[in-house]
Design an enzyme around this catalytic site. Structure first.
Site, mmCIF file in Angstrom:
data_model
loop_
_atom_site.group_PDB
_atom_site.id
_atom_site.type_symbol
_atom_site.label_atom_id
_atom_site.label_comp_id
_atom_site.label_asym_id
_atom_site.label_seq_id
_atom_site.Cartn_x
_atom_site.Cartn_y
_atom_site.Cartn_z
ATOM 1 N N CYS A 43 0.782 -1.077 0.014
ATOM 2 C CA CYS A 43 -0.127 -0.036 -0.232
ATOM 3 C C CYS A 43 0.617 1.293 -0.022
ATOM 4 O O CYS A 43 1.652 1.586 0.870
ATOM 5 C CB CYS A 43 -0.909 -0.011 1.204
ATOM 6 S SG CYS A 43 -1.567 1.449 1.664
ATOM 7 N N CYS B 289 0.074 3.828 2.784
ATOM 8 C CA CYS B 289 0.646 3.115 3.920
ATOM 9 C C CYS B 289 1.994 3.588 4.305
ATOM 10 O O CYS B 289 2.552 3.826 5.373
ATOM 11 C CB CYS B 289 0.506 1.597 4.194
ATOM 12 S SG CYS B 289 -1.334 0.967 4.007
#
Length: 105
Positions: free
Chosen positions: A28, A31
């Site tokens: 991600c 993230c």
């Protein structure tokens, strides 16, 4: 910041100290943006908050239990209760504000 818990998750989130849980995934992009923000937060807040990171791919039961549909998702617990939750990248100042309110409450 803690990546593995030495005590059960349910015990950690029941404490008086607010616990900010970052549900993330290695793949991600947002993230990865969130990681240094959380590191900054940890150094600024010290022992006023515990920060845990939970990889949704390694802990699918936790992700499903908290109905994580997108990453990153941050959930703030205090005394076992969810007191704040947000998906996406959250700016450092906003996280500090949320934690100050949690510590005041």
């Amino acid at each position: 910041m803690e990546t593995t818990a030495r005590q059960p998750f349910n015990e950690i989130i029941k404490g008086d100290t607010p616990v900010l849980v970052d549900f993330f995934a290695e793949w991600c992009g947002p993230c990865k943006t969130m990681a240094p923000i959380l590191k900054d937060l940890a150094s600024r807040m010290g022992d006023q908050v515990r920060i845990l990171k939970i990889d949704i791919d390694k802990s699918p039961a936790a992700a499903s239990g908290y109905k994580i549909q997108g990453v990153p998702t941050l959930i703030l617990f205090r005394k076992g209760q969810i007191i704040w939750r947000q998906s996406g990248v959250v700016p450092l100042q906003q996280l500090e504000q949320v934690l100050k309110q949690a510590n005041a409450g």
